[in-house]
Scaffold this motif. Structure first.
Motif, mmCIF file in Angstrom:
data_model
loop_
_atom_site.group_PDB
_atom_site.id
_atom_site.type_symbol
_atom_site.label_atom_id
_atom_site.label_comp_id
_atom_site.label_asym_id
_atom_site.label_seq_id
_atom_site.Cartn_x
_atom_site.Cartn_y
_atom_site.Cartn_z
ATOM 1 N N THR A 1 132.900 30.702 -5.486
ATOM 2 C CA THR A 1 133.115 32.147 -5.507
ATOM 3 C C THR A 1 134.574 32.520 -5.314
ATOM 4 O OG1 THR A 1 132.801 32.411 -3.112
ATOM 5 C CG2 THR A 1 130.822 32.472 -4.493
ATOM 6 N N SER B 1 136.212 31.781 -2.401
ATOM 7 C CA SER B 1 136.510 31.730 -0.964
ATOM 8 C C SER B 1 135.428 30.926 -0.258
ATOM 9 C CB SER B 1 136.568 33.138 -0.357
ATOM 10 O OG SER B 1 135.267 33.688 -0.216
ATOM 11 N N HIS C 1 134.044 31.684 2.639
ATOM 12 C CA HIS C 1 133.018 32.626 3.079
ATOM 13 C C HIS C 1 131.988 32.850 1.970
ATOM 14 C CE1 HIS C 1 136.254 33.921 5.949
ATOM 15 N NE2 HIS C 1 135.215 34.002 6.769
ATOM 16 N N GLY C 2 132.508 33.191 0.795
ATOM 17 C CA GLY C 2 131.611 33.475 -0.322
ATOM 18 C C GLY C 2 130.805 32.266 -0.736
ATOM 19 N N ASP C 3 131.431 31.083 -0.731
ATOM 20 C CA ASP C 3 130.720 29.874 -1.135
ATOM 21 C C ASP C 3 129.536 29.588 -0.219
ATOM 22 O OD1 ASP C 3 132.549 29.561 -3.157
ATOM 23 O OD2 ASP C 3 133.655 27.927 -2.185
ATOM 24 N N TYR D 1 128.001 31.617 1.966
ATOM 25 C CA TYR D 1 126.993 32.670 1.874
ATOM 26 C C TYR D 1 126.163 32.503 0.601
ATOM 27 C CZ TYR D 1 129.281 35.443 5.592
ATOM 28 O OH TYR D 1 129.803 35.899 6.784
ATOM 29 N N GLU D 2 126.817 32.201 -0.516
ATOM 30 C CA GLU D 2 126.114 32.058 -1.787
ATOM 31 C C GLU D 2 125.162 30.868 -1.764
ATOM 32 O OE1 GLU D 2 125.029 32.758 -5.803
ATOM 33 O OE2 GLU D 2 125.985 34.023 -4.278
ATOM 34 N N ALA E 1 133.149 36.984 7.399
ATOM 35 C CA ALA E 1 133.767 37.691 6.277
ATOM 36 C C ALA E 1 133.872 39.183 6.508
ATOM 37 C CB ALA E 1 132.950 37.413 5.005
#
Length: 199
Positions: free
Chosen positions: A76, A78, A80-82, A84-85, A195
């Motif tokens: 993603t 970042s 954080h995004g990775d 969470y995803e 995040a």
């Protein structure tokens, strides 16, 4: 000696896997037999042995059958995004179902080296290696210091949270709770804030 494979279709294999998972939930690993799988699927026991070689290999294949997520493909931009995803893609159903099925083989793992090795090599090690690659990507982005002592611990920590949940509480593990673990434990250990509060 290599196991000779029979020509079993993907649909037929899926039916066998569903039967194995059902028996795991009902009777556990020790009481699960190739005869029971053959009876439930109306397959020959010899066919099962030709295709999978042994009960441990069949059980591991069945457990793997419902784990299509490829963690390393998530990017993603970042960490954080990775993370969470990844948790979002796993989903509530798999988070609650998977550990229960793994506990069905839990006691057998200690006394069955083949089962333990198969589970570790086909499920745990690839998942942990994928998470490690996601973390290394975060290091290359400059999000996490390369000498952060938590880098080598986070993959095992995430697997432990999922596998141990049925022993620690009556409520099933959810995506929302896994996100709380990320915010409260994983990100701080890596020197990051959740995040929502900024990097």
């Amino acid at each position: 000696m290599a196991v000779r494979r029979s020509r079993i279709t993907p649909l037929r294999a899926a039916q066998v896997y569903e039967a194995v998972l059902g028996l795991l939930r009902e009777v556990g690993y020790e009481a699960l037999t190739m005869e029971a799988v053959a009876a439930r699927t109306r397959a020959g026991k010899a066919t099962l042995y030709r295709q999978w070689g042994s009960k441990p290999r069949l059980v591991v294949a069945a457990l793997n059958h419902r784990e299509p997520l490829r963690i390393a493909e998530v990017d993603t931009g970042s960490l954080h995004g990775d993370l969470y995803e990844i948790v979002d893609r796993v989903g509530d159903e798999a988070l609650s179902r998977g550990p229960v099925l793994h506990l069905g083989v839990g006691s057998a793992i200690l006394g069955n080296p083949e089962l333990r090795r198969s589970l570790r090599e086909s499920m745990l090690e690839p998942a942990m290696a994928d998470v490690a690659r996601v973390l290394r990507r975060a290091v290359r982005r400059g999000e996490v210091p390369g000498d952060c002592p938590a880098l080598g611990l986070v993959p095992g920590m995430l697997c432990s949270v999922i596998l141990a949940r049925p022993l620690l509480g009556e409520e099933p593990l959810t995506v929302a709770e896994m996100r709380r673990h990320l915010d409260a434990l994983v990100f701080p250990a890596l020197g990051l804030r959740p995040a929502l509060t900024g990097p």
